[in-house]
Design a protein around this motif. Structure first.
Motif, PDB file in Angstrom:
ATOM      1  N   ILE A  21      19.112  -3.128  56.732  1.00  0.00           N
ATOM      2  CA  ILE A  21      19.631  -3.911  57.861  1.00  0.00           C
ATOM      3  C   ILE A  21      20.250  -2.986  58.907  1.00  0.00           C
ATOM      4  O   ILE A  21      20.048  -3.164  60.114  1.00  0.00           O
ATOM      5  CB  ILE A  21      20.648  -4.967  57.373  1.00  0.00           C
ATOM      6  N   PHE A  22      21.018  -1.992  58.461  1.00  0.00           N
ATOM      7  CA  PHE A  22      21.640  -1.047  59.384  1.00  0.00           C
ATOM      8  C   PHE A  22      20.570  -0.253  60.151  1.00  0.00           C
ATOM      9  O   PHE A  22      20.671  -0.082  61.366  1.00  0.00           O
ATOM     10  CB  PHE A  22      22.569  -0.100  58.624  1.00  0.00           C
ATOM     11  N   ALA A  23      19.537   0.211  59.446  1.00  0.00           N
ATOM     12  CA  ALA A  23      18.470   0.972  60.095  1.00  0.00           C
ATOM     13  C   ALA A  23      17.716   0.099  61.104  1.00  0.00           C
ATOM     14  O   ALA A  23      17.377   0.565  62.200  1.00  0.00           O
ATOM     15  CB  ALA A  23      17.514   1.535  59.053  1.00  0.00           C
ATOM     16  N   LEU A  24      17.449  -1.148  60.756  1.00  0.00           N
ATOM     17  CA  LEU A  24      16.765  -2.060  61.669  1.00  0.00           C
ATOM     18  C   LEU A  24      17.601  -2.318  62.916  1.00  0.00           C
ATOM     19  O   LEU A  24      17.088  -2.280  64.045  1.00  0.00           O
ATOM     20  CB  LEU A  24      16.461  -3.381  60.951  1.00  0.00           C
ATOM     21  N   LEU A  25      18.891  -2.537  62.726  1.00  0.00           N
ATOM     22  CA  LEU A  25      19.793  -2.747  63.851  1.00  0.00           C
ATOM     23  C   LEU A  25      19.866  -1.501  64.739  1.00  0.00           C
ATOM     24  O   LEU A  25      19.828  -1.599  65.968  1.00  0.00           O
ATOM     25  CB  LEU A  25      21.177  -3.132  63.342  1.00  0.00           C
ATOM     26  N   MET A  26      19.942  -0.334  64.125  1.00  0.00           N
ATOM     27  CA  MET A  26      20.005   0.912  64.898  1.00  0.00           C
ATOM     28  C   MET A  26      18.698   1.151  65.670  1.00  0.00           C
ATOM     29  O   MET A  26      18.714   1.641  66.792  1.00  0.00           O
ATOM     30  CB  MET A  26      20.306   2.104  63.988  1.00  0.00           C
ATOM     31  N   TYR A  27      17.567   0.784  65.067  1.00  0.00           N
ATOM     32  CA  TYR A  27      16.286   0.918  65.758  1.00  0.00           C
ATOM     33  C   TYR A  27      16.234   0.010  66.994  1.00  0.00           C
ATOM     34  O   TYR A  27      15.808   0.436  68.078  1.00  0.00           O
ATOM     35  CB  TYR A  27      15.135   0.592  64.809  1.00  0.00           C
ATOM     36  N   LEU A  28      16.679  -1.234  66.825  1.00  0.00           N
ATOM     37  CA  LEU A  28      16.686  -2.162  67.962  1.00  0.00           C
ATOM     38  C   LEU A  28      17.645  -1.699  69.054  1.00  0.00           C
ATOM     39  O   LEU A  28      17.314  -1.766  70.245  1.00  0.00           O
ATOM     40  CB  LEU A  28      17.050  -3.566  67.498  1.00  0.00           C
ATOM     41  N   LEU A  29      18.815  -1.226  68.656  1.00  0.00           N
ATOM     42  CA  LEU A  29      19.766  -0.724  69.649  1.00  0.00           C
ATOM     43  C   LEU A  29      19.256   0.541  70.332  1.00  0.00           C
ATOM     44  O   LEU A  29      19.537   0.768  71.506  1.00  0.00           O
ATOM     45  CB  LEU A  29      21.125  -0.462  69.000  1.00  0.00           C
ATOM     46  N   TYR A  30      18.512   1.367  69.616  1.00  0.00           N
ATOM     47  CA  TYR A  30      17.931   2.577  70.194  1.00  0.00           C
ATOM     48  C   TYR A  30      16.947   2.227  71.316  1.00  0.00           C
ATOM     49  O   TYR A  30      16.850   2.937  72.314  1.00  0.00           O
ATOM     50  CB  TYR A  30      17.236   3.401  69.110  1.00  0.00           C
ATOM     51  N   GLN A  31      16.244   1.110  71.127  1.00  0.00           N
ATOM     52  CA  GLN A  31      15.284   0.669  72.138  1.00  0.00           C
ATOM     53  C   GLN A  31      15.990   0.117  73.382  1.00  0.00           C
ATOM     54  O   GLN A  31      15.452   0.182  74.486  1.00  0.00           O
ATOM     55  CB  GLN A  31      14.361  -0.410  71.567  1.00  0.00           C
ATOM     56  N   LEU A  32      17.191  -0.429  73.206  1.00  0.00           N
ATOM     57  CA  LEU A  32      17.878  -1.121  74.291  1.00  0.00           C
ATOM     58  C   LEU A  32      18.943  -0.291  75.007  1.00  0.00           C
ATOM     59  O   LEU A  32      19.212  -0.544  76.182  1.00  0.00           O
ATOM     60  CB  LEU A  32      18.541  -2.392  73.750  1.00  0.00           C
ATOM     61  N   LEU A  33      19.557   0.661  74.317  1.00  0.00           N
ATOM     62  CA  LEU A  33      20.714   1.367  74.873  1.00  0.00           C
ATOM     63  C   LEU A  33      20.395   2.830  75.180  1.00  0.00           C
ATOM     64  O   LEU A  33      19.509   3.414  74.571  1.00  0.00           O
ATOM     65  CB  LEU A  33      21.885   1.328  73.876  1.00  0.00           C
ATOM     66  N   PRO A  34      21.143   3.425  76.100  1.00  0.00           N
ATOM     67  CA  PRO A  34      21.033   4.874  76.306  1.00  0.00           C
ATOM     68  C   PRO A  34      21.494   5.603  75.039  1.00  0.00           C
ATOM     69  O   PRO A  34      22.253   5.068  74.226  1.00  0.00           O
ATOM     70  CB  PRO A  34      21.992   5.167  77.460  1.00  0.00           C
ATOM     71  N   PHE A  35      21.042   6.856  74.895  1.00  0.00           N
ATOM     72  CA  PHE A  35      21.275   7.587  73.652  1.00  0.00           C
ATOM     73  C   PHE A  35      22.768   7.732  73.326  1.00  0.00           C
ATOM     74  O   PHE A  35      23.168   7.572  72.168  1.00  0.00           O
ATOM     75  CB  PHE A  35      20.621   8.973  73.720  1.00  0.00           C
ATOM     76  N   ALA A  36      23.601   8.032  74.317  1.00  0.00           N
ATOM     77  CA  ALA A  36      25.028   8.233  74.061  1.00  0.00           C
ATOM     78  C   ALA A  36      25.675   6.952  73.550  1.00  0.00           C
ATOM     79  O   ALA A  36      26.480   6.972  72.604  1.00  0.00           O
ATOM     80  CB  ALA A  36      25.732   8.712  75.330  1.00  0.00           C
ATOM     81  N   LEU A  37      25.330   5.816  74.120  1.00  0.00           N
ATOM     82  CA  LEU A  37      25.874   4.538  73.676  1.00  0.00           C
ATOM     83  C   LEU A  37      25.344   4.162  72.290  1.00  0.00           C
ATOM     84  O   LEU A  37      26.074   3.632  71.451  1.00  0.00           O
ATOM     85  CB  LEU A  37      25.533   3.449  74.700  1.00  0.00           C
TER      86      LEU A  37
END
Length: 128
Positions: A21-37
């Protein structure tokens, strides 16, 4: 060992599920947010996991006493008696809810018990 006394070990299924779940959430956030955020979100997630989830008391053993009465033994805590309100079987895990409103539900994953004890627990949950 009596088939009414269940000694729990650490669950690898629960850890794998949380990691997925954490990896899936991080993948989705990686697609949506800039790298620093995204990096800030990842570090915050790891910090929250370490500070709050790891501090919850781990139940080492629980034993069926009578009716809805069970005894729970947690690490570094004395054994105490609890009353179960209801139990939900989700095949891969069982959720045990207690009568006391402040008590957190107990999640028991299938890999925490040997297969024979897992089946005995499933039979007991149907009787409750």
């Amino acid at each position: 060992m009596d088939n009414r006394c269940f000694k729990l070990k650490r669950s690898l299924c629960a850890l794998a599920f949380q990691l997925f779940i954490f990896a899936l959430l991080m993948y989705l956030l990686y697609q949506l947010l800039p790298f620093a955020l995204w990096l800030l979100c990842a570090l915050t997630g790891l910090l929250v996991y370490h500070l709050f989830y790891r501090k919850t008391p781990q139940i080492e053993q629980f034993e069926y006493l009578d009716g809805r009465e069970w005894s729970l033994t947690a690490k570094a805590m004395p054994t105490h008696r609890v009353s179960i309100s209801h139990v939900i079987d989700h095949q891969a895990y069982i959720v045990v809810y207690f009568q006391h409103a402040k008590a957190r539900p107990l999640l028991i994953w299938c890999d925490q018990l040997p297969l024979k004890q897992w089946k005995a627990l499933k039979v007991l949950t149907k009787l409750i």
